[in-house]
Write a protein that holds these residues in place. Sequence first.
Motif, mmCIF file in Angstrom:
data_model
loop_
_atom_site.group_PDB
_atom_site.id
_atom_site.type_symbol
_atom_site.label_atom_id
_atom_site.label_comp_id
_atom_site.label_asym_id
_atom_site.label_seq_id
_atom_site.Cartn_x
_atom_site.Cartn_y
_atom_site.Cartn_z
ATOM 1 N N ILE A 64 0.836 -1.200 0.000
ATOM 2 C CA ILE A 64 0.000 0.000 0.000
ATOM 3 C C ILE A 64 0.874 1.255 0.000
ATOM 4 C CG2 ILE A 64 -1.879 1.205 1.171
ATOM 5 C CD1 ILE A 64 -2.280 -1.492 2.777
ATOM 6 N N PRO A 65 0.972 1.986 -1.104
ATOM 7 C CA PRO A 65 1.703 3.252 -1.083
ATOM 8 C C PRO A 65 0.983 4.250 -0.175
ATOM 9 C CG PRO A 65 1.335 2.470 -3.339
ATOM 10 C CD PRO A 65 0.454 1.655 -2.444
ATOM 11 N N TRP A 66 1.717 4.836 0.737
ATOM 12 C CA TRP A 66 1.126 5.774 1.687
ATOM 13 C C TRP A 66 0.400 6.908 0.967
ATOM 14 C CZ3 TRP A 66 4.577 9.034 5.560
ATOM 15 C CH2 TRP A 66 3.744 9.826 6.370
ATOM 16 N N ASN A 67 1.002 7.458 -0.087
ATOM 17 C CA ASN A 67 0.397 8.611 -0.768
ATOM 18 C C ASN A 67 -0.860 8.262 -1.557
ATOM 19 O OD1 ASN A 67 1.600 7.249 -2.884
ATOM 20 N ND2 ASN A 67 3.088 8.861 -3.367
ATOM 21 N N GLN A 68 -1.205 6.965 -1.595
ATOM 22 C CA GLN A 68 -2.433 6.584 -2.280
ATOM 23 C C GLN A 68 -3.637 6.606 -1.345
ATOM 24 O OE1 GLN A 68 -2.317 3.553 -5.460
ATOM 25 N NE2 GLN A 68 -3.846 2.448 -4.294
ATOM 26 N N LEU A 76 -7.714 10.044 5.595
ATOM 27 C CA LEU A 76 -7.351 8.713 5.116
ATOM 28 C C LEU A 76 -8.529 8.065 4.404
ATOM 29 C CD1 LEU A 76 -5.314 7.802 8.232
ATOM 30 C CD2 LEU A 76 -4.469 7.397 5.934
ATOM 31 N N ASP A 77 -8.249 7.519 3.229
ATOM 32 C CA ASP A 77 -9.272 6.868 2.427
ATOM 33 C C ASP A 77 -8.847 5.423 2.189
ATOM 34 O OD1 ASP A 77 -11.159 5.994 0.656
ATOM 35 O OD2 ASP A 77 -10.847 7.573 -0.830
ATOM 36 N N CYS A 98 1.408 -4.111 3.982
ATOM 37 C CA CYS A 98 2.728 -3.488 3.833
ATOM 38 C C CYS A 98 2.520 -2.035 3.427
ATOM 39 C CB CYS A 98 3.555 -4.241 2.788
ATOM 40 S SG CYS A 98 5.153 -3.469 2.446
ATOM 41 N N LEU A 99 2.570 -1.131 4.401
ATOM 42 C CA LEU A 99 2.394 0.300 4.148
ATOM 43 C C LEU A 99 3.754 0.900 3.796
ATOM 44 C CD1 LEU A 99 0.573 2.850 4.276
ATOM 45 C CD2 LEU A 99 1.229 3.023 6.690
ATOM 46 N N LYS A 100 3.866 1.501 2.628
ATOM 47 C CA LYS A 100 5.157 1.950 2.131
ATOM 48 C C LYS A 100 5.307 3.465 2.228
ATOM 49 C CE LYS A 100 6.589 -0.144 -1.623
ATOM 50 N NZ LYS A 100 6.613 -0.745 -2.985
ATOM 51 N N PRO A 101 6.254 3.914 3.086
ATOM 52 C CA PRO A 101 6.590 5.340 3.125
ATOM 53 C C PRO A 101 7.683 5.622 2.088
ATOM 54 C CG PRO A 101 7.651 4.214 4.951
ATOM 55 C CD PRO A 101 6.914 3.167 4.149
ATOM 56 N N GLY A 102 8.837 6.134 2.511
ATOM 57 C CA GLY A 102 9.921 6.379 1.562
ATOM 58 C C GLY A 102 9.479 7.280 0.429
ATOM 59 N N ALA A 103 9.709 6.827 -0.813
ATOM 60 C CA ALA A 103 9.343 7.617 -1.984
ATOM 61 C C ALA A 103 7.836 7.753 -2.146
ATOM 62 C CB ALA A 103 9.944 7.004 -3.243
ATOM 63 N N SER A 104 7.066 6.963 -1.393
ATOM 64 C CA SER A 104 5.601 7.048 -1.445
ATOM 65 C C SER A 104 5.040 7.923 -0.328
ATOM 66 C CB SER A 104 4.991 5.639 -1.354
ATOM 67 O OG SER A 104 5.351 4.856 -2.478
ATOM 68 N N THR A 105 5.885 8.676 0.338
ATOM 69 C CA THR A 105 5.424 9.609 1.362
ATOM 70 C C THR A 105 4.654 10.750 0.698
ATOM 71 O OG1 THR A 105 7.298 9.090 2.806
ATOM 72 C CG2 THR A 105 6.185 11.207 3.172
ATOM 73 N N ASN A 146 3.414 12.060 11.401
ATOM 74 C CA ASN A 146 2.417 11.725 10.381
ATOM 75 C C ASN A 146 2.375 10.229 10.092
ATOM 76 O OD1 ASN A 146 1.137 14.307 8.844
ATOM 77 N ND2 ASN A 146 3.151 14.817 9.665
ATOM 78 N N PHE A 147 3.539 9.589 10.033
ATOM 79 C CA PHE A 147 3.556 8.151 9.747
ATOM 80 C C PHE A 147 2.995 7.358 10.921
ATOM 81 C CE2 PHE A 147 5.915 4.069 8.772
ATOM 82 C CZ PHE A 147 5.141 3.765 7.663
ATOM 83 N N SER A 148 3.284 7.805 12.133
ATOM 84 C CA SER A 148 2.736 7.133 13.313
ATOM 85 C C SER A 148 1.212 7.177 13.313
ATOM 86 C CB SER A 148 3.267 7.792 14.596
ATOM 87 O OG SER A 148 4.661 7.635 14.714
ATOM 88 N N GLN A 149 0.660 8.301 12.880
ATOM 89 C CA GLN A 149 -0.796 8.438 12.864
ATOM 90 C C GLN A 149 -1.441 7.481 11.878
ATOM 91 O OE1 GLN A 149 -2.720 10.204 14.918
ATOM 92 N NE2 GLN A 149 -4.507 9.313 13.890
ATOM 93 N N VAL A 150 -0.842 7.324 10.701
ATOM 94 C CA VAL A 150 -1.441 6.432 9.714
ATOM 95 C C VAL A 150 -1.302 4.969 10.131
ATOM 96 C CG1 VAL A 150 0.562 6.183 8.170
ATOM 97 C CG2 VAL A 150 -1.715 6.040 7.225
ATOM 98 N N ILE A 151 -0.216 4.624 10.821
ATOM 99 C CA ILE A 151 -0.065 3.265 11.361
ATOM 100 C C ILE A 151 -1.177 2.981 12.367
ATOM 101 C CG2 ILE A 151 1.360 1.784 12.839
ATOM 102 C CD1 ILE A 151 3.825 3.113 11.578
ATOM 103 N N ALA A 152 -1.421 3.930 13.258
ATOM 104 C CA ALA A 152 -2.456 3.751 14.279
ATOM 105 C C ALA A 152 -3.830 3.579 13.639
ATOM 106 C CB ALA A 152 -2.455 4.948 15.228
ATOM 107 N N GLU A 153 -4.135 4.371 12.630
ATOM 108 C CA GLU A 153 -5.452 4.271 11.986
ATOM 109 C C GLU A 153 -5.576 2.998 11.166
ATOM 110 O OE1 GLU A 153 -7.376 7.644 10.378
ATOM 111 O OE2 GLU A 153 -6.162 9.101 11.496
ATOM 112 N N LEU A 154 -4.477 2.556 10.572
ATOM 113 C CA LEU A 154 -4.497 1.287 9.856
ATOM 114 C C LEU A 154 -4.816 0.154 10.826
ATOM 115 C CD1 LEU A 154 -3.785 0.550 6.802
ATOM 116 C CD2 LEU A 154 -1.597 -0.250 7.702
ATOM 117 N N GLY A 155 -4.211 0.227 12.020
ATOM 118 C CA GLY A 155 -4.474 -0.787 13.030
ATOM 119 C C GLY A 155 -5.912 -0.777 13.505
ATOM 120 N N GLU A 156 -6.473 0.408 13.696
ATOM 121 C CA GLU A 156 -7.865 0.502 14.132
ATOM 122 C C GLU A 156 -8.811 -0.149 13.127
ATOM 123 O OE1 GLU A 156 -8.768 4.564 14.853
ATOM 124 O OE2 GLU A 156 -7.351 4.778 16.527
ATOM 125 N N ARG A 157 -8.434 -0.104 11.862
ATOM 126 C CA ARG A 157 -9.332 -0.612 10.822
ATOM 127 C C ARG A 157 -9.170 -2.114 10.557
ATOM 128 N NH1 ARG A 157 -12.390 2.415 7.500
ATOM 129 N NH2 ARG A 157 -13.234 1.470 5.605
#
Length: 380
Positions: A64-68, A76-77, A98-105, A146-157
């Motif tokens: 999953i590219p983060w920027n998608q 978050l969608d 697999c949530l991908k940051p890096g170049a997909s930030t 910002n990355f910590s927040q998306v990890i937490a929301e991914l976990g909630e879902r």
Amino acid sequence: MWSLSYSLFLVAATLSISCAAPAGPAIRTGLWVTQKVSEDGGELGVFADSIRANHELTGVCLHIPWNQIEKEPGKLDFEVVDHFVAVLRDIGMRYQLCLKPGASTPAFVYAKGAQPFKTHVVNPHRPNFGQQIMVPVPWDSIYQQNFSQVIAELGERYASDPLCVSVVLTCANSLSAEMHLPKSREDLAKWKALGNYEEKLLEVYEKFTDEWAKAFPRQEISLHVSKVLDLPPQFCDHVIDYGLSKYPDRFSIQNCQLTGRREDTGMMTYDLIQKYRDRAHHGFQSLASLAQGGERMGSIELAVLNVVHANGEYWELWHGDGLSVETSAAVARAWEQGKRLGYDAYKKKLIADGEYRTRDEDHYRTKTRGRANSARASTD
């Protein structure tokens, strides 16, 4: 220099791990396939039909590219992820996120002030070879928040879904989920200008090991090991030892450089798997496609020998191989035979059949300039 407190912790953790019993029951087994989460409806249809038709697979790794999924701050969608997950729930198949940051930030992270690290794609096997990209400096506080927040929301879902059995420990990445960061000569000079990156990166991995484990409290936490910048292999040891000291039953390490060109012994990531095989869950991902018939990946049989030698628990196939019933079946048959015979007997069989190759007989040469040996062929 490491702090005294950390050094004492590391000694204690290493002593504890060295005496630990083998990890508990494997969380992931069998053949898995990688699948990029895409907004293309046609891709979803092909994926659904192929997964239903292939009875050799036991799971799917959703990349999953983060920027998608987060194009605007805090919005978050997950719709596109839900579509792929719905297919797997309908089949009853397990999956990894697999949530991908890096170049997909997302670009907004830099707009908010996160420090970018600009570089160029040096892997000739990538379609964007030579193009300029940027990744966030892993210890930048704005990026981390910002990355910590998306990890937490991914976990909630998804953490409560029994089919979600694994997540990848991403946090300091470039183009893939491996631990790679840009490391050309020019890149290394820029990293050195940013201070003690060894110590800073270790702190990043410790922080996000805990954050992934907290957001997904019953899932496997999978670290895709690779050489990090110009740091020694012991850096990976430190990260692995920390993970095993905190989450011994569900911390996992993965080699993404599995080949069938010759025995992979002597490759840093393969040797790490062998070193920790009795203490950590572990598995492999193919370096390249088996179906293309090229020398980069090699044969199914020699790849099986490498998996069997390390007692690999699972094997991630490239997208095309995993969606191919024919290729997956061929891998499954060879792997079953290799496990049944065991490493020594299977190796003798390959030699007798003329299917074994020594390192000197591996004629593959990467086209990337400056790489002196094929062990470094899988990089970002």
